[in-house]
Design a protein around this motif. Structure first.
Motif, PDB file in Angstrom:
ATOM      1  N   PRO A 238     -33.161  99.772  -8.261  1.00 46.72           N
ATOM      2  CA  PRO A 238     -33.441  99.533  -9.683  1.00 46.72           C
ATOM      3  C   PRO A 238     -34.031 100.749 -10.410  1.00 46.72           C
ATOM      4  CG  PRO A 238     -35.143  98.510  -8.319  1.00 46.72           C
ATOM      5  CD  PRO A 238     -34.100  99.058  -7.371  1.00 46.72           C
ATOM      6  N   TRP A 239     -34.597 101.672  -9.652  1.00 51.67           N
ATOM      7  CA  TRP A 239     -35.298 102.844 -10.191  1.00 51.67           C
ATOM      8  C   TRP A 239     -36.441 102.405 -11.099  1.00 51.67           C
ATOM      9  CZ3 TRP A 239     -33.969 106.595  -7.128  1.00 51.67           C
ATOM     10  CH2 TRP A 239     -34.504 107.868  -7.354  1.00 51.67           C
ATOM     11  N   GLU A 240     -37.068 103.389 -11.745  1.00 46.27           N
ATOM     12  CA  GLU A 240     -38.376 103.167 -12.354  1.00 46.27           C
ATOM     13  C   GLU A 240     -38.376 102.164 -13.517  1.00 46.27           C
ATOM     14  OE1 GLU A 240     -39.941 106.954 -13.301  1.00 46.27           O
ATOM     15  OE2 GLU A 240     -41.970 106.196 -13.650  1.00 46.27           O
ATOM     16  N   LYS A 241     -37.416 102.343 -14.424  1.00 51.09           N
ATOM     17  CA  LYS A 241     -37.447 101.541 -15.651  1.00 51.09           C
ATOM     18  C   LYS A 241     -37.195 100.063 -15.349  1.00 51.09           C
ATOM     19  CE  LYS A 241     -35.222 101.706 -20.145  1.00 51.09           C
ATOM     20  NZ  LYS A 241     -33.785 101.840 -20.326  1.00 51.09           N
ATOM     21  N   LYS A 242     -36.152  99.799 -14.540  1.00 52.52           N
ATOM     22  CA  LYS A 242     -35.846  98.398 -14.218  1.00 52.52           C
ATOM     23  C   LYS A 242     -36.942  97.788 -13.351  1.00 52.52           C
ATOM     24  CE  LYS A 242     -32.600  95.002 -13.111  1.00 52.52           C
ATOM     25  NZ  LYS A 242     -31.274  94.547 -12.794  1.00 52.52           N
ATOM     26  N   ALA A 243     -37.522  98.601 -12.445  1.00 55.36           N
ATOM     27  CA  ALA A 243     -38.593  98.096 -11.582  1.00 55.36           C
ATOM     28  C   ALA A 243     -39.716  97.518 -12.441  1.00 55.36           C
ATOM     29  CB  ALA A 243     -39.123  99.207 -10.676  1.00 55.36           C
ATOM     30  N   LYS A 244     -40.010  98.182 -13.548  1.00 56.73           N
ATOM     31  CA  LYS A 244     -41.116  97.737 -14.417  1.00 56.73           C
ATOM     32  C   LYS A 244     -40.818  96.401 -15.091  1.00 56.73           C
ATOM     33  CE  LYS A 244     -43.546 101.969 -15.260  1.00 56.73           C
ATOM     34  NZ  LYS A 244     -43.204 103.311 -15.672  1.00 56.73           N
ATOM     35  N   THR A 245     -39.535  96.027 -15.185  1.00 60.08           N
ATOM     36  CA  THR A 245     -39.195  94.751 -15.827  1.00 60.08           C
ATOM     37  C   THR A 245     -39.171  93.598 -14.824  1.00 60.08           C
ATOM     38  OG1 THR A 245     -36.807  94.932 -15.449  1.00 60.08           O
ATOM     39  CG2 THR A 245     -37.663  95.992 -17.439  1.00 60.08           C
TER      40      THR A 245
END
Ligand code: BG6
Length: 294
Positions: A238-245
């Motif tokens: 998911p990498w960083e941005k999706k991980a945060k969601t």
């Protein structure tokens, strides 16, 4: 009962001392450790906030009767969110004298509720075992016990544990075609030598080889992934941005995992009445030799 822990999960142990934990919730492998006790599958440290019926984030959730998002079925199907039963017909306990066992047979049949969203009858038998060397094997047998044909897609959604995603590469998928879930499933052809990671990836490599390798440079460990009956390989981070969601996934945890799924994703599998399908996954984790390092 021997072989069950406090949460009701089944504990497997190989003669070599490798272990696995299988949750009846989802028929999900939630831990696989080598004979030195190193955990080989990722599970999120935030999973505690998500309670059943939602599947735990990590391990090997089973995606059935669909992989992905389509129609009214829940994403990745309902199998991962249901309680499975121990399969009494095939007790498969194979206990040693010490009471430990190296395999378990589980079964899932649809509830009336499931049949409202997916109006078919099936028996899904799942055998999870550790080989004598500590490899992890999953064999799914899905039988159509309906009066009419049905179609499904499927994945062993495998969250491998890695030391640092930017030090990881996959060998065996180069030059293949893939469907890119990040751009409406557009079809591309892989160009690189081996797959490496520097941003979000969500791809279905179609008609992939039955043996591929995931090399963890930093840990000096190679996962060998063998599949059978499953034409595709899904690769997801998911990498960083999706991980945060994602509520059940730590902001930085994308660095410690890579999903590499043996799957039937591009084309559904169709079973006529009485027919059975078998899909196998076998995972081994071996120390890398220096010659595979860069
Ligand atoms: C991947 C999908 O296989 O699974 C992603 O391609 C999705 O789009 C991911 O985010 C995880 O799905 P879920 O339902 O477990 O959050």
């Amino acid at each position: 009962e021997a072989g069950r822990d406090g949460d009701g999960a089944v504990l497997l142990r190989s003669p070599s001392g490798a272990t696995a934990r299988v949750s009846l919730h989802g028929g999900q492998v939630v831990s696989w450790k080598n004979d030195r006790g190193d955990e080989l599958l990722f599970t999120s440290s935030k999973q505690a906030i998500m309670k059943p019926p939602k599947a735990m984030r990590g391990g090997i959730p089973i995606c059935f009767p669909q992989f992905g998002n389509c129609g009214t079925l829940e994403r990745h199907g309902f199998a991962r969110n249901r309680m499975w039963a121990l399969d009494e017909e095939h007790p498969g306990l194979s206990r040693s004298d010490s009471g430990s066992r190296s395999l378990v047979d589980l079964i899932l049949k649809p509830s009336e509720e499931d049949q409202k969203s997916w109006p078919h009858s099936f028996e899904f038998r799942l055998r999870i075992s550790l080989t004598k060397d500590g490899d992890l094997s999953l064999v799914s047998r899905i039988r159509n016990v309906n009066g009419k044909p049905f179609s499904f897609s499927f994945a062993y959604h495998t969250y491998l544990s890695v030391s640092d995603i930017s030090e990881v590469r996959i060998e065996g998928l180069e030059t293949l075609d893939y469907l890119d879930n990040l751009s409406q499933r557009e079809r591309h052809t892989e160009q690189g030598d081996a797959i490496t990671f520097e941003s979000e990836v969500d791809r279905v490599y179609v008609s992939s080889p039955n043996v591929i390798a995931v090399l963890d440079h930093e840990k000096k460990r190679t996962f060998v992934i063998r599949k059978d009956g499953l034409p595709d390989t899904v690769v997801w981070n998911p990498w960083e941005k999706k991980a945060k969601t994602m509520a059940d996934f730590g902001d930085e945890e994308y660095k410690q995992t890579l999903c590499v799924d043996a799957a039937a994703a591009e084309r559904p599998i169709t079973l006529r009445p009485g027919e059975e399908w078998t899909g196998r996954l076998e995972l081994s984790a071996v120390p890398s030799t220096n010659c595979s390092d860069h």
